[in-house]
Motif scaffolding. Structure first.
Motif, PDB file in Angstrom:
ATOM      1  N   ASP A   1       0.852  -1.190   0.000  1.00 32.14           N
ATOM      2  CA  ASP A   1       0.000   0.000   0.000  1.00 32.14           C
ATOM      3  C   ASP A   1       0.891   1.244   0.000  1.00 32.14           C
TER       4      ASP A   1
ATOM      5  N   SER B   1      -1.843  -1.420  -3.843  1.00 35.56           N
ATOM      6  CA  SER B   1      -2.818  -0.371  -3.550  1.00 35.56           C
ATOM      7  C   SER B   1      -2.032   0.932  -3.481  1.00 35.56           C
ATOM      8  N   SER B   2      -2.649   2.033  -3.914  1.00 33.57           N
ATOM      9  CA  SER B   2      -1.941   3.313  -3.803  1.00 33.57           C
ATOM     10  C   SER B   2      -2.915   4.465  -3.729  1.00 33.57           C
TER      11      SER B   2
ATOM     12  N   SER C   1      -8.408   1.807 -12.230  1.00 35.34           N
ATOM     13  CA  SER C   1      -8.858   2.465 -11.003  1.00 35.34           C
ATOM     14  C   SER C   1      -8.144   3.801 -10.795  1.00 35.34           C
TER      15      SER C   1
ATOM     16  N   THR D   1      -7.403  -3.854 -13.464  1.00 30.43           N
ATOM     17  CA  THR D   1      -6.796  -3.883 -12.135  1.00 30.43           C
ATOM     18  C   THR D   1      -6.222  -5.250 -11.771  1.00 30.43           C
TER      19      THR D   1
ATOM     20  N   GLY E   1      -3.189  -3.940  -9.368  1.00 34.33           N
ATOM     21  CA  GLY E   1      -4.101  -3.523  -8.319  1.00 34.33           C
ATOM     22  C   GLY E   1      -4.892  -2.274  -8.653  1.00 34.33           C
TER      23      GLY E   1
ATOM     24  N   SER F   1      -6.772   1.651  -6.677  1.00 32.43           N
ATOM     25  CA  SER F   1      -6.549   2.769  -5.764  1.00 32.43           C
ATOM     26  C   SER F   1      -6.869   2.348  -4.333  1.00 32.43           C
ATOM     27  N   ASP F   2      -6.294   3.098  -3.380  1.00 38.78           N
ATOM     28  CA  ASP F   2      -6.515   2.748  -1.977  1.00 38.78           C
ATOM     29  C   ASP F   2      -7.982   2.894  -1.577  1.00 38.78           C
TER      30      ASP F   2
ATOM     31  N   LEU G   1      -9.886  -0.180  -3.013  1.00 41.27           N
ATOM     32  CA  LEU G   1      -9.481  -1.406  -2.335  1.00 41.27           C
ATOM     33  C   LEU G   1      -9.853  -1.381  -0.860  1.00 41.27           C
TER      34      LEU G   1
ATOM     35  N   GLY H   1      -6.603  -1.146   2.761  1.00 39.68           N
ATOM     36  CA  GLY H   1      -6.060  -1.028   1.411  1.00 39.68           C
ATOM     37  C   GLY H   1      -5.206  -2.224   1.038  1.00 39.68           C
ATOM     38  N   SER H   2      -4.284  -2.602   1.916  1.00 40.83           N
ATOM     39  CA  SER H   2      -3.433  -3.772   1.662  1.00 40.83           C
ATOM     40  C   SER H   2      -4.260  -5.047   1.589  1.00 40.83           C
TER      41      SER H   2
ATOM     42  N   ALA I   1      -6.031  -5.248  -1.676  1.00 36.20           N
ATOM     43  CA  ALA I   1      -5.122  -5.667  -2.743  1.00 36.20           C
ATOM     44  C   ALA I   1      -4.909  -7.178  -2.711  1.00 36.20           C
TER      45      ALA I   1
END
Length: 493
Positions: free
Chosen positions: A12, A83-84, A182, A218, A243, A245-246, A249, A435-436, A439
């Motif tokens: 993340d 995730s980001s 995403s 994704t 993946g 977006s945070d 996710l 978020g993690s 993912a």
């Protein structure tokens, strides 16, 4: 001899920290975890930047630490999924070297460009919103590019590409300039229906499609380059899943995929979101709609003002520790004896989408103490988020339960306040690393462990559930109506 576990890593890339979790699907347990803080630079008022190379170094440290923990248990990594954060933007040259820092979502230098598109070219702004699903605001790369076009035109000519921090890391790891659907839908540049860059948005930004990355689903995977293997402590050729977006996710990782489940997150900022099956557009452009995966979209609104309000109370108003502020606030009855707070300390995104708006206390009288101001401020943060939910529920249906996460979830008092304001149960996620975890669940679905994201989200674990207090809810219904009246007046100012 026992068989080595096959693991999934969820990485993340946030704006506060870079984190990674290693997950064992066989035991459904996190077996390794690492985190590194990131530094945000603010060279001028309204500017908010981070060093891409510092993020790359932090990412490498986090991954190597997780791999060292995994090595002690002889685990094997099947996939690393990402995730980001959304809305970052940086310029790079033809060799992939940064020409700028990464401008973050909190960077407001493009306020004039956003105002132009929202107010002075409103038809164009609405057309771009209808294509992209991204509300017009200084945070989005579309407006940041327009700022560079107006203030640093040479940069648009010098730069080979304009990418997010996630794309920068992805290029270092895979050698490919690719952006997942995403993150792309959060740029304000991506035609969501046709899954291609928007000619309307590109024209306003002043760039070409060739200066952007190739959009991919994704669940898209690429092998890890030999040249990056040592940096992250992984074998070359390890599968990397791009993946999402945070925010998207976080919904998946919070177990909030079914109708009627609303996710509420409060960290420094905050957001309220639902997962839907078809793209949605707010007629006034106040709600985002981002792509999560094929047939899954996340709709909602973000706020600039979350736990930063608690920090402000602690550092600027009361000169007390945050724990003391919360304790003091709990001594005051629901509704703060009529005191009302509009929590716009750093401008606002949803529902006002006005970077210049500022906060205010209403109905202050002699009887109000510091504790009243503290409680009213915390109530104001939740009232604002619930006003976003009002917009959301008109188009998606009512909220039946809230899945809550973020730093605020550590305060039982604040979470109970949310239940009382909303009038629905609030369930806390067992982990705040949504978020993690999202993912990881996306990767487990892509690799066939789960047949769909619905089944993946059903595996999420929860902690406590908070039920609303009927008396407090009745008080808050009246206070919320007053809040909305004050909010509407501020929006007209």
């Amino acid at each position: 001899m026992p068989k080595s576990p096959i693991l999934i890593i969820g990485a993340d890339i946030g704006t506060t920290n870079v984190k990674a979790l290693a997950f064992d699907p066989a035991t459904e347990q996190v077996v390794a975890h690492a985190s590194r803080p990131l530094t945000t630079e603010q060279p001028q008022p309204g500017f908010s930047e981070q060093s891409p190379d510092a993020i790359w170094q932090a990412f490498g440290e986090v991954m190597r630490e997780v791999m060292a923990e995994i090595g002690q248990g002889n685990g094997t990594v099947q996939v690393v999924a990402f995730s980001s954060g959304m809305h970052s933007l940086m310029a790079i040259d033809a060799d992939g070297k940064p020409l700028t820092n990464a401008l973050l979502w909190s960077d407001n230098r493009a306020d004039a460009e956003a105002t132009t598109l929202r107010d002075h070219q409103a038809a164009l702004g609405q057309a771009i919103y209808n294509q992209t699903g991204t509300p017009i605001h200084p945070m989005i790369p579309l407006c940041k590019l327009a700022y560079w076009r107006n203030h640093q035109p040479d940069l648009l000519n010098e730069a080979a590409r304009f990418i997010s921090i996630k794309e920068y890391l992805w290029f270092q790891l895979t050698g490919e300039y690719q952006i997942d659907f995403s993150i792309a839908t959060a740029t304000g540049l991506f035609d969501q229906e046709h899954r291609q860059w928007s000619d309307l948005a590109l024209s306003f930004a002043g760039i070409t499609e060739a200066q952007l990355s190739d959009p991919v689903p994704t669940n898209h995977q690429q092998p890890l380059l030999d040249s990056a293997a040592a940096h992250v402590g992984l074998p070359a050729g390890t599968s990397l899943l791009i993946g999402a977006s945070d925010g998207c996710l976080a919904n998946l990782g919070a177990g909030a995929v079914a109708p009627g489940i609303t996710t509420l997150t409060i960290g420094t900022s905050g957001a309220i979101r639902q997962t839907i099956r078809h793209p949605l557009r707010d007629p006034q452009g106040r709600l985002f709609c981002y792509h999560l995966a094929q047939g899954y979209y996340v709709v909602g609104g973000p706020t600039n003002n979350g736990a930063n309000v608690l920090q402000w109370l602690s550092e600027n108003l009361t000169n007390k520790a945050t724990e003391t502020v919360l304790t003091d606030a709990a001594t005051i009855a629901a509704g703060s004896d009529g005191l009302l707070f509009l929590p716009y300390l750093q401008g606002e995104r949803a529902p006002l989408w006005d970077a210049a708006v500022r906060g205010a206390y209403h109905n202050v009288d002699w009887s109000h103490t510091q504790a009243h101001f503290a409680r009213a401020s915390l109530e104001g943060v939740l009232f604002n988020l619930w006003s976003i939910n009002e917009l959301l529920s008109r188009q998606t249906g009512p909220t039946h339960v809230i899945h809550a996460n973020g730093g605020f979830a550590q305060s039982e008092f604040w979470v109970q306040m949310l239940a009382d304001i909303s009038g629905v149960p609030v369930r806390l996620n067992a982990s705040n690393e949504s978020g993690s975890i999202g993912a990881i669940l996306l990767a487990l679905t892509a690799t066939g462990h789960y047949p769909s994201l619905d089944e993946a989200s059903a595996s999420v674990n929860f902690g406590a559930t908070y039920q609303p207090n009927p008396d407090n809810h009745a008080t808050y219904k009246v206070a919320f109506e007053r809040f909305q009246d004050a909010q509407r007046g501020m929006n007209k100012a």
